[in-house]
Write a protein that holds these residues in place. Structure first.
Motif, PDB file in Angstrom:
ATOM      1  N   ARG A 243       0.839  -1.208   0.000  1.00 54.64           N
ATOM      2  CA  ARG A 243       0.000   0.000   0.000  1.00 54.64           C
ATOM      3  C   ARG A 243       0.871   1.255   0.000  1.00 54.64           C
ATOM      4  O   ARG A 243       0.557   2.242  -0.675  1.00 54.64           O
ATOM      5  CB  ARG A 243      -0.938  -0.004   1.219  1.00 54.64           C
ATOM      6  N   ALA A 244       1.965   1.209   0.762  1.00 53.84           N
ATOM      7  CA  ALA A 244       2.866   2.372   0.838  1.00 53.84           C
ATOM      8  C   ALA A 244       3.507   2.651  -0.521  1.00 53.84           C
ATOM      9  O   ALA A 244       3.639   3.814  -0.922  1.00 53.84           O
ATOM     10  CB  ALA A 244       3.940   2.134   1.894  1.00 53.84           C
ATOM     11  N   ARG A 245       3.900   1.602  -1.245  1.00 49.91           N
ATOM     12  CA  ARG A 245       4.493   1.789  -2.575  1.00 49.91           C
ATOM     13  C   ARG A 245       3.493   2.440  -3.535  1.00 49.91           C
ATOM     14  O   ARG A 245       3.860   3.280  -4.360  1.00 49.91           O
ATOM     15  CB  ARG A 245       4.969   0.444  -3.134  1.00 49.91           C
ATOM     16  N   ASP A 246       2.229   2.047  -3.419  1.00 52.50           N
ATOM     17  CA  ASP A 246       1.188   2.641  -4.280  1.00 52.50           C
ATOM     18  C   ASP A 246       0.887   4.080  -3.882  1.00 52.50           C
ATOM     19  O   ASP A 246       0.608   4.933  -4.732  1.00 52.50           O
ATOM     20  CB  ASP A 246      -0.103   1.807  -4.196  1.00 52.50           C
ATOM     21  N   LEU A 247       0.933   4.346  -2.570  1.00 50.20           N
ATOM     22  CA  LEU A 247       0.582   5.678  -2.056  1.00 50.20           C
ATOM     23  C   LEU A 247       1.695   6.702  -2.268  1.00 50.20           C
ATOM     24  O   LEU A 247       1.435   7.915  -2.318  1.00 50.20           O
ATOM     25  CB  LEU A 247       0.258   5.564  -0.557  1.00 50.20           C
TER      26      LEU A 247
ATOM     27  N   LYS B 112       9.217  11.110   2.561  1.00 50.30           N
ATOM     28  CA  LYS B 112       7.985  10.750   1.838  1.00 50.30           C
ATOM     29  C   LYS B 112       7.667   9.264   1.984  1.00 50.30           C
ATOM     30  O   LYS B 112       6.501   8.873   2.129  1.00 50.30           O
ATOM     31  CB  LYS B 112       8.127  11.107   0.351  1.00 50.30           C
ATOM     32  N   ALA B 113       8.704   8.423   1.950  1.00 51.48           N
ATOM     33  CA  ALA B 113       8.492   6.975   2.090  1.00 51.48           C
ATOM     34  C   ALA B 113       7.925   6.646   3.472  1.00 51.48           C
ATOM     35  O   ALA B 113       7.027   5.808   3.611  1.00 51.48           O
ATOM     36  CB  ALA B 113       9.800   6.223   1.856  1.00 51.48           C
ATOM     37  N   LEU B 114       8.435   7.310   4.522  1.00 54.00           N
ATOM     38  CA  LEU B 114       7.928   7.085   5.872  1.00 54.00           C
ATOM     39  C   LEU B 114       6.471   7.530   5.982  1.00 54.00           C
ATOM     40  O   LEU B 114       5.640   6.840   6.588  1.00 54.00           O
ATOM     41  CB  LEU B 114       8.788   7.840   6.891  1.00 54.00           C
TER      42      LEU B 114
ATOM     43  N   GLU C 229       3.123   5.092   6.798  1.00 56.43           N
ATOM     44  CA  GLU C 229       2.153   5.324   7.865  1.00 56.43           C
ATOM     45  C   GLU C 229       0.779   5.697   7.326  1.00 56.43           C
ATOM     46  O   GLU C 229      -0.110   6.088   8.077  1.00 56.43           O
ATOM     47  CB  GLU C 229       2.686   6.377   8.830  1.00 56.43           C
ATOM     48  N   GLY C 230       0.620   5.573   5.983  1.00 57.24           N
ATOM     49  CA  GLY C 230      -0.705   5.732   5.379  1.00 57.24           C
ATOM     50  C   GLY C 230      -1.171   7.160   5.237  1.00 57.24           C
ATOM     51  O   GLY C 230      -2.369   7.429   5.142  1.00 57.24           O
TER      52      GLY C 230
END
Length: 353
Positions: free
Chosen positions: A258-262, A299-301, A305-306
């Motif tokens: 989900r994080a990779r997509d977001l 940004k990755a962090l 955390e959504g």
């Protein structure tokens, strides 16, 4: 018995979700999985602190990527920059490419590896007699679009360090022999681990790591007992131990996906970007790699955390990992480089943790 089950029973891996403590190391690895362009992580710490165990545990969490079938370079069918010459030529001829999904690979680079094993070799006899470029791919080919892991990286031979520097800088590996030259993409996340007592890294290689995690031996007695008990349980029955963490592992894998997509939707205020660059400038960080990596890691962090808006807290958590290894070393200075970065952050952001 399915191939995955055979692998599970013959060489089980300690689950990532079961690793206690060492938050800096785990966070650095997770952020690099979410955004490979962060540029890898260098993990420095005492012997027996779980460096290799943690890195190898990451394999279970790696997402799947689209690759061309039977291509030794893991070519991306949609990105010419990540394609081998052969695949690019097939595309130009309008050939139909067979595509499959494959989990990102992690390749171990042994300390005693030869340059041929790392870079690949050209079969001169076949090239001269049959007139074809006969190339036997090496570890850099296998690591393309994956992770290249070097344990005890500070003990790596200088000539292999030069090879890694060239590939990391250009994203390509070139092998030349007897007038024959072959190039292929070599974009990989470079992960290294080492013990500072065994020697320092060359500055050129250290700068190639996006992040730098420092880990120490756990001091808390209760935590040490928990780690020892977990290791004993895993050694006694690895398969059963892993089953206890299946749910946690799946949850973490989904969260990473989900994080990779977001990640594409995450935004950072211009004012924050200016302050990050101000911190780098105040700390006399050479080049702009520190600015770029801090922006990406923040940004990755946030994505992990959504959320879609970077906060100062996000930057505060990652900036020591992104800058501590880029500071100029002063032998007379007693303050830890990570603390020096945090102090400068608080000064520039007016931030109280």
């Amino acid at each position: 018995m399915p191939k995955t089950e055979i692998l599970e029973q013959s060489r089980p891996i300690f689950p990532f979700a079961a690793i206690v403590g060492q938050e800096e190391m785990k966070l650095s690895l997770i952020l690099n999985v979410i955004d490979p362009k962060i540029g890898g992580v260098m993990i420095m710490g005492d012997r027996g602190t779980g460096k290799s165990t943690t890195v190898r545990a990451l394999v279970d969490l790696l997402p799947e990527i689209k690759v061309v079938v039977n291509d030794p370079f893991n070519s991306d069918p949609d990105d010419p920059e990540l394609m081998s010459e052969e695949v690019r030529e097939r595309l130009q001829k309008k050939e139909q490419l067979d595509v499959t999904m494959r989990r990102i690979t992690m390749v171990d680079l042994p300390l005693g590896a030869t340059e041929d094993r790392v870079c690949g070799t050209i079969d001169i006899e076949k090239a001269l007699t049959e007139g074809v470029k006969a190339f036997e791919p090496g570890l850099l080919a296998k690591a393309n679009r994956g992770i290249l892991y070097v344990d005890e990286v500070n003990l790596l031979d200088d000539h292999l360090v030069d090879v890694l520097l060239d590939s990391a800088a250009s994203g390509w590996n070139t092998v030349e022999r007897e007038g024959i030259s072959i190039s292929h993409p070599a974009r990989f996340i470079l992960v290294g681990s080492g013990n500072p007592e065994e020697g320092e890294l060359r500055p050129q290689l250290l700068d190639r790591f996006g992040m730098h995690a420092q880990i120490g031996t756990v001091k808390d007695a209760n935590l040490r007992v928990k780690i020892v008990e977990q290791r004993a349980s895993f050694d006694e029955s690895p398969v059963d131990f892993r089953k206890n963490y299946n749910a946690s592992q799946e949850e973490l894998t989904l969260k990473l996906g989900r994080a990779r997509d977001l990640l594409k939707k995450v935004e950072m205020d211009y004012d924050f970007r200016v302050k990050i660059s101000q911190i780098c400038s105040e700390l006399n960080v050479d080049g702009l790699r520190g600015d770029i990596v801090t922006n990406r890691a923040s940004k990755a962090l946030t994505a992990f955390e959504g959320r879609v808006q970077v906060t100062p807290e996000d930057i505060f958590r990652v900036i020591p990992l992104c800058l501590r290894h880029r500071l100029r070393k002063d032998p007379l200075e007693s303050i830890d480089s990570g603390d020096k970065v945090r102090d400068m952050f608080k000064k520039v952001f007016g931030y109280q943790s």
